[in-house]
Design an enzyme around this catalytic site. Structure first.
Site, mmCIF file in Angstrom:
data_model
loop_
_atom_site.group_PDB
_atom_site.id
_atom_site.type_symbol
_atom_site.label_atom_id
_atom_site.label_comp_id
_atom_site.label_asym_id
_atom_site.label_seq_id
_atom_site.Cartn_x
_atom_site.Cartn_y
_atom_site.Cartn_z
ATOM 1 N N ASN A 111 0.877 -1.177 0.000
ATOM 2 C CA ASN A 111 0.000 0.000 0.000
ATOM 3 C C ASN A 111 0.911 1.221 0.000
ATOM 4 O O ASN A 111 1.479 1.562 1.026
ATOM 5 C CB ASN A 111 -0.901 -0.030 1.244
ATOM 6 C CG ASN A 111 -1.755 1.221 1.357
ATOM 7 O OD1 ASN A 111 -1.784 2.049 0.444
ATOM 8 N ND2 ASN A 111 -2.450 1.364 2.478
ATOM 9 N N LYS A 136 0.201 4.243 -0.304
ATOM 10 C CA LYS A 136 -0.415 5.439 0.301
ATOM 11 C C LYS A 136 -0.134 6.658 -0.592
ATOM 12 O O LYS A 136 -0.047 6.507 -1.808
ATOM 13 C CB LYS A 136 0.075 5.613 1.741
ATOM 14 C CG LYS A 136 -0.150 4.326 2.570
ATOM 15 C CD LYS A 136 0.050 4.487 4.036
ATOM 16 C CE LYS A 136 -0.182 3.139 4.723
ATOM 17 N NZ LYS A 136 -0.081 3.226 6.181
ATOM 18 N N HIS A 143 -9.452 1.137 4.948
ATOM 19 C CA HIS A 143 -8.155 1.314 5.618
ATOM 20 C C HIS A 143 -8.355 2.235 6.828
ATOM 21 O O HIS A 143 -9.155 3.164 6.785
ATOM 22 C CB HIS A 143 -7.134 1.917 4.643
ATOM 23 C CG HIS A 143 -5.751 1.888 5.210
ATOM 24 N ND1 HIS A 143 -5.309 2.821 6.118
ATOM 25 C CD2 HIS A 143 -4.740 0.993 5.066
ATOM 26 C CE1 HIS A 143 -4.073 2.505 6.481
ATOM 27 N NE2 HIS A 143 -3.713 1.398 5.861
ATOM 28 N N GLU A 161 -6.737 4.624 7.921
ATOM 29 C CA GLU A 161 -6.553 6.056 7.653
ATOM 30 C C GLU A 161 -7.821 6.651 7.039
ATOM 31 O O GLU A 161 -8.145 7.815 7.286
ATOM 32 C CB GLU A 161 -5.321 6.268 6.747
ATOM 33 C CG GLU A 161 -4.036 6.051 7.536
ATOM 34 C CD GLU A 161 -2.886 5.455 6.757
ATOM 35 O OE1 GLU A 161 -2.870 5.529 5.524
ATOM 36 O OE2 GLU A 161 -1.984 4.890 7.424
ATOM 37 N N GLU A 177 -5.163 -4.912 10.549
ATOM 38 C CA GLU A 177 -4.127 -3.897 10.757
ATOM 39 C C GLU A 177 -4.397 -3.175 12.078
ATOM 40 O O GLU A 177 -5.207 -2.231 12.109
ATOM 41 C CB GLU A 177 -4.146 -2.877 9.617
ATOM 42 C CG GLU A 177 -3.904 -3.479 8.246
ATOM 43 C CD GLU A 177 -3.364 -2.451 7.256
ATOM 44 O OE1 GLU A 177 -2.260 -2.666 6.761
ATOM 45 O OE2 GLU A 177 -4.030 -1.431 7.009
ATOM 46 N N GLY A 222 2.645 2.360 10.768
ATOM 47 C CA GLY A 222 3.575 3.474 10.613
ATOM 48 C C GLY A 222 4.295 3.866 11.893
ATOM 49 O O GLY A 222 4.905 4.928 11.967
ATOM 50 N N SER A 272 3.655 -2.111 10.272
ATOM 51 C CA SER A 272 5.108 -2.168 10.457
ATOM 52 C C SER A 272 5.697 -3.543 10.115
ATOM 53 O O SER A 272 6.638 -3.987 10.762
ATOM 54 C CB SER A 272 5.499 -1.736 11.872
ATOM 55 O OG SER A 272 5.053 -0.414 12.114
HETATM 56 P P1 13P Z 1 3.156 0.391 7.677
HETATM 57 O O1 13P Z 1 3.687 -0.885 7.081
HETATM 58 O O2 13P Z 1 3.869 1.611 7.196
HETATM 59 O O3 13P Z 1 3.035 0.306 9.163
HETATM 60 O O4 13P Z 1 1.652 0.568 7.121
HETATM 61 C C1 13P Z 1 0.794 -0.511 7.177
HETATM 62 C C2 13P Z 1 -0.428 -0.158 6.428
HETATM 63 O O5 13P Z 1 -1.177 0.722 6.808
HETATM 64 C C3 13P Z 1 -0.695 -0.883 5.176
HETATM 65 O O6 13P Z 1 -1.974 -0.623 4.708
#
Ligand code: 13P
Length: 250
Positions: A9, A11, A95, A97, A167, A173, A212
Site C-alpha cells: 500500500n 499510500k 483502511h 486512515e 491492521e 507506521g 510495520s
Molecule cells: P506500515 O507498514 O507503514 O506500518 O503501514 C501498514 C499499512 O497501513 C498498510 O496498509
C-alpha cells in the site's frame, strides 16, 4: 492450503519518476518468486503508469479506495468501473486512515465493499483496533463489529473471493509490530468469526497482517497458521525491502 498474498500500500507517496522505478524493480524481482501472490496499490493518479509495466506479469495492481457511488456528480471521487478499466484486480476498502482521518463508518466501508464485490474486483477489507481499544480489552469486539457490518449488508457468503487485512491501528507506521502471537490470536478469531457464517469460506479467505511489517519480522508473522501474507506500507516503498517481504511469504 492458502497461497500467501503480499500487497504494498503505497499510500500518498512517490513521484511519477519514483513510482516507475519502483514498479519496474518490483516486476523484475517478482519474476523469480513462487508460491506467493504479489500486488501493489499505487495512488490513483499513478495506476495507469503502474499497470503499463505490471500488466501481464505476476504483479497485480489495486486501488487504495473506491467511491460508494457508481457514477455521477461526486467531485474528486473514483468509481469501481474506472478502477477496473485501468486493469486493477484489487481495491482496498476501510483502511484505518480512511476510517479515522476521513470519517468512514463501518456502514460506509460495507457499502464500498459491496461496490467492489459486485464489480468482480477483489476487496482488501481492512479492520483493526486502536491502542485505546486494545488496552480496553475490546480488540475482538471491534473486529467483529467491523466484519458484521459487511455480513449485514452482504449475507453469510460475503467474504467469498475477498481478502481481509488485520491492521492494528497502533502498529501502522509506528515501527511497533504486533507480536506473532498477538497477531495470530486475532487472525484466528477473525477466521472463527467468519466460520460461524460459512466454514468453507473461512478456510479459504486470505487474512493479511498489516502494521510495520518489514523484512526482519515478515517470516515469523507470515509463518503463523492464520496469517496469509501482509499489507505493507513503509517497507513497500523500497524495492528491496518489499521483495524481501514477498520472499518471506514464499
Ligand atoms: P506500515 O507498514 O507503514 O506500518 O503501514 C501498514 C499499512 O497501513 C498498510 O496498509
Amino acid at each position: 492450503m492458502r497461497t500467501p498474498l503480499v500487497a504494498g500500500n503505497w499510500k500518498m507517496n512517490g513521484s511519477r519518476e519514483s513510482v516507475k522505478e519502483l514498479i519496474n524493480g518490483v516486476v523484475e524481482g517478482a519474476k523469480s518468486l513462487n508460491g506467493v501472490e504479489v500486488a501493489v496499490c499505487p495512488p490513483f493518479i499513478y495506476i495507469a503508469d503502474v499497470t503499463a509495466v505490471a500488466g501481464g506479469t505476476n504483479v497485480s495492481v489495486g486501488s487504495q479506495d473506491v467511491c460508494t457511488e457508481l457514477k455521477g456528480a461526486f467531485t474528486g471521487e473514483t468509481s469501481i468501473d474506472m478502477i477496473k478499466d485501468f486493469g486493477c484486480q484489487y481495491a482496498i476498502v476501510g483502511h484505518s486512515e480512511r476510517r479515522t482521518l476521513y470519517g468512514e463508518t463501518d456502514d460506509v466501508v460495507a457499502e464500498k465493499f459491496a461496490v467492489v464485490k459486485n464489480s468482480g474486483i477483489i476487496p482488501i477489507f481492512c479492520i483493526g483496533e486502536t491502542l485505546e481499544e486494545r488496552e480496553g480489552g475490546i480488540t475482538e469486539e471491534v473486529c467483529a463489529r467491523q466484519i458484521d457490518a459487511v455480513f449485514s449488508s452482504q449475507g453469510d457468503d460475503a467474504f467469498a473471493d475477498s481478502v481481509i487485512a488485520y491492521e492494528p491501528v497502533w502498529a501502522i507506521g509506528t515501527g511497533k509490530t504486533a507480536s506473532p502471537e498477538q497477531a495470530q490470536s486475532v487472525h484466528a478469531f477473525i477466521r472463527q468469526h467468519i466460520a460461524k457464517r460459512n466454514a468453507v469460506i473461512a478456510e479459504k479467505v486470505q487474512i493479511l497482517y498489516g502494521g510495520s511489517m518489514n523484512p526482519a519480522n515478515a517470516k515469523e508473522l507470515i509463518g503463523q497458521t492464520d496469517i496469509d501474507g501482509g499489507l505493507i506500507g513503509g517497507a513497500s516503498l523500497k524495492t528491496e525491502d518489499f521483495l524481501a517481504v514477498c520472499q518471506a511469504g514464499q
